[in-house]
Design an enzyme around this catalytic site. Sequence first.
Site, PDB file in Angstrom:
ATOM      1  N   TYR A  58       0.813  -1.215   0.000  1.00  0.00           N
ATOM      2  CA  TYR A  58       0.000   0.000   0.000  1.00  0.00           C
ATOM      3  C   TYR A  58       0.850   1.271   0.000  1.00  0.00           C
ATOM      4  O   TYR A  58       1.917   1.325   0.602  1.00  0.00           O
ATOM      5  CB  TYR A  58      -0.913   0.052   1.234  1.00  0.00           C
ATOM      6  CG  TYR A  58      -1.967  -1.043   1.324  1.00  0.00           C
ATOM      7  CD1 TYR A  58      -2.309  -1.835   0.235  1.00  0.00           C
ATOM      8  CD2 TYR A  58      -2.631  -1.271   2.524  1.00  0.00           C
ATOM      9  CE1 TYR A  58      -3.270  -2.821   0.349  1.00  0.00           C
ATOM     10  CE2 TYR A  58      -3.597  -2.265   2.639  1.00  0.00           C
ATOM     11  CZ  TYR A  58      -3.907  -3.045   1.547  1.00  0.00           C
ATOM     12  OH  TYR A  58      -4.860  -4.020   1.663  1.00  0.00           O
ATOM     13  N   LEU A 221     -21.400   3.142  -0.532  1.00  0.00           N
ATOM     14  CA  LEU A 221     -22.434   2.851   0.471  1.00  0.00           C
ATOM     15  C   LEU A 221     -22.494   3.908   1.588  1.00  0.00           C
ATOM     16  O   LEU A 221     -23.193   3.714   2.575  1.00  0.00           O
ATOM     17  CB  LEU A 221     -22.194   1.463   1.083  1.00  0.00           C
ATOM     18  CG  LEU A 221     -22.509   0.271   0.156  1.00  0.00           C
ATOM     19  CD1 LEU A 221     -21.950  -1.035   0.731  1.00  0.00           C
ATOM     20  CD2 LEU A 221     -24.017   0.138  -0.070  1.00  0.00           C
TER      21      LEU A 221
HETATM   22  N1  NAP Z   1      -6.975  -7.949   1.270  1.00  0.00           N
HETATM   23  C1  NAP Z   1      -7.169  -7.240   0.189  1.00  0.00           C
HETATM   24  O1  NAP Z   1      -6.939  -7.705  -0.951  1.00  0.00           O
HETATM   25  C2  NAP Z   1      -7.695  -5.836   0.335  1.00  0.00           C
HETATM   26  C3  NAP Z   1      -8.161  -5.125  -0.791  1.00  0.00           C
HETATM   27  C4  NAP Z   1      -8.655  -3.845  -0.586  1.00  0.00           C
HETATM   28  C5  NAP Z   1      -8.667  -3.279   0.688  1.00  0.00           C
HETATM   29  N2  NAP Z   1      -8.184  -3.989   1.760  1.00  0.00           N
HETATM   30  C6  NAP Z   1      -8.201  -3.458   3.148  1.00  0.00           C
HETATM   31  O2  NAP Z   1      -9.519  -3.112   3.491  1.00  0.00           O
HETATM   32  C7  NAP Z   1      -9.566  -1.775   3.948  1.00  0.00           C
HETATM   33  C8  NAP Z   1     -10.897  -1.178   3.630  1.00  0.00           C
HETATM   34  O3  NAP Z   1     -11.046  -0.973   2.245  1.00  0.00           O
HETATM   35  P1  NAP Z   1     -11.184   0.483   1.641  1.00  0.00           P
HETATM   36  O4  NAP Z   1     -10.809   1.460   2.694  1.00  0.00           O
HETATM   37  O5  NAP Z   1     -10.400   0.522   0.379  1.00  0.00           O
HETATM   38  O6  NAP Z   1     -12.686   0.560   1.189  1.00  0.00           O
HETATM   39  P2  NAP Z   1     -14.034   1.095   1.804  1.00  0.00           P
HETATM   40  O7  NAP Z   1     -14.077   0.939   3.271  1.00  0.00           O
HETATM   41  O8  NAP Z   1     -15.097   0.467   1.019  1.00  0.00           O
HETATM   42  O9  NAP Z   1     -13.988   2.641   1.461  1.00  0.00           O
HETATM   43  C9  NAP Z   1     -13.307   3.512   2.284  1.00  0.00           C
HETATM   44  C10 NAP Z   1     -13.404   4.928   1.743  1.00  0.00           C
HETATM   45  O10 NAP Z   1     -14.741   5.441   1.924  1.00  0.00           O
HETATM   46  C11 NAP Z   1     -14.662   6.791   2.328  1.00  0.00           C
HETATM   47  N3  NAP Z   1     -15.209   6.892   3.680  1.00  0.00           N
HETATM   48  C12 NAP Z   1     -14.889   6.122   4.770  1.00  0.00           C
HETATM   49  N4  NAP Z   1     -15.567   6.512   5.842  1.00  0.00           N
HETATM   50  C13 NAP Z   1     -16.345   7.546   5.465  1.00  0.00           C
HETATM   51  C14 NAP Z   1     -17.258   8.377   6.148  1.00  0.00           C
HETATM   52  N5  NAP Z   1     -17.518   8.217   7.441  1.00  0.00           N
HETATM   53  N6  NAP Z   1     -17.881   9.359   5.437  1.00  0.00           N
HETATM   54  C15 NAP Z   1     -17.638   9.529   4.124  1.00  0.00           C
HETATM   55  N7  NAP Z   1     -16.766   8.784   3.423  1.00  0.00           N
HETATM   56  C16 NAP Z   1     -16.119   7.791   4.085  1.00  0.00           C
HETATM   57  C17 NAP Z   1     -13.181   7.196   2.344  1.00  0.00           C
HETATM   58  O11 NAP Z   1     -12.775   7.666   1.038  1.00  0.00           O
HETATM   59  P3  NAP Z   1     -12.796   9.187   0.552  1.00  0.00           P
HETATM   60  O12 NAP Z   1     -12.831  10.085   1.749  1.00  0.00           O
HETATM   61  O13 NAP Z   1     -11.530   9.302  -0.241  1.00  0.00           O
HETATM   62  O14 NAP Z   1     -14.003   9.278  -0.305  1.00  0.00           O
HETATM   63  C18 NAP Z   1     -12.528   5.851   2.556  1.00  0.00           C
HETATM   64  O15 NAP Z   1     -11.198   5.811   2.111  1.00  0.00           O
HETATM   65  C19 NAP Z   1      -8.351  -1.114   3.289  1.00  0.00           C
HETATM   66  O16 NAP Z   1      -7.938   0.052   3.927  1.00  0.00           O
HETATM   67  C20 NAP Z   1      -7.354  -2.230   3.367  1.00  0.00           C
HETATM   68  O17 NAP Z   1      -6.743  -2.238   4.642  1.00  0.00           O
HETATM   69  C21 NAP Z   1      -7.713  -5.256   1.580  1.00  0.00           C
END
Ligand code: NAP
Length: 325
Positions: A58, A221
Amino acid sequence: MTSYRRLGKSGLTVSTVGLGCNNLGRANTATESQEATDAVVNAAIDAGITLFDVADTYGREPGLSETMLGKALGGRRGDVVLATKFGMDAKGANGPDFGARGSRRYIMQAVEASLRRLGTDWIDLYQFHTPDPLTPIDETLAALDTLVRSGKVRYIGHSNRSGWQIAQAEYVARELGTSRFISSQNHYNLLDRRAELEVTPAAEEFGLGVLPYFPLANGLLTGKYSPGHAPEGSRLSHTRTAMVDEADWDQLGKYSVFAKERGLTEIEVAFSWLAAQPSVASVIAGATRPEQVRQNAEAASWTPTPEDLAALDDIFPAVPKVALF
Ligand SMILES: NC(=O)c1ccc[n+]([C@@H]2O[C@H](COP(=O)([O-])OP(=O)(O)OC[C@H]3O[C@@H](n4cnc5c(N)ncnc54)[C@H](OP(=O)(O)O)[C@@H]3O)[C@@H](O)[C@H]2O)c1
């Protein structure tokens, strides 16, 4: 304040809401800077979040998120559960991998590189990021067991494994008498329920705690997007922009009404629905601002009734199980 749960059948206790750290040092993101990263990480700890999930891949360049997280945690490292990963293409950040990123040789390099970047002597949860088709799982498990015995790693988990691969890893570990995986990290949210076909049943059977990734479907979402509109600076305004154009807005409209009727935010529905799934241990959402972390830390506190779950099934149907015979 978030609550706490055991990760699978292990003794490792984690906050029901964790912090996904793939935004730290990510280009065009508020947390690209160390200062903004410090603010998000400190807000998470202050809100009771203990699980921090990162990976060696990352960041703007591989390894950067780990380095920034390590700096942000500083003297509070011992207060949190630090989870990182190896096994995806780190583009040389851990040294050469020869394509076999589950091999004993590579794992020994990767763990030292992660420890150095994180500025710590131990990793609480070391996750095998994705299956390695070249290396037998026996070799990977034996190498990980060495790390657990040495104390560099406390627990091991995996990610992106299918149902049969989860079962295979479990039985090989039993046969060899090595440490067993305690967690499974997979793509899982209301909009993508494919994990329910094989992954969550396997996790329940083998006592693994599921860590659903993309819990907010990249933010779709959260309720902050609308047809043709992405707020400035939001992830889907500059990355994967097609997700907004291609979203089913009729479905997302019903979701917003569902939340409103119950006096909830969309985020509370998305997090609490995941947290209500028997195999799910912690919802690891990313956040780019302290206010997001504070909101998310509280968002898994709603307990859906069976009627609520059925109503959500109507809006977001489960993937039908296909008969194989
Ligand atoms: N194992 C794997 O292959 C894999 C793959 C992907 C991710 N992951 C892990 O899973 C974690 C979660 O995934 P993700 O963070 O990419 O996706 P997510 O939780 O679906 O989306 C997070 C994004 O939504 C927005 N957000 C979060 N909370 C919010 C709130 N309260 N109000 C408004 N917007 C909000 C933020 O983006 P903005 O503010 O930029 O809009 C945030 O970066 C990652 O950080 C990583 O550690 C693992």
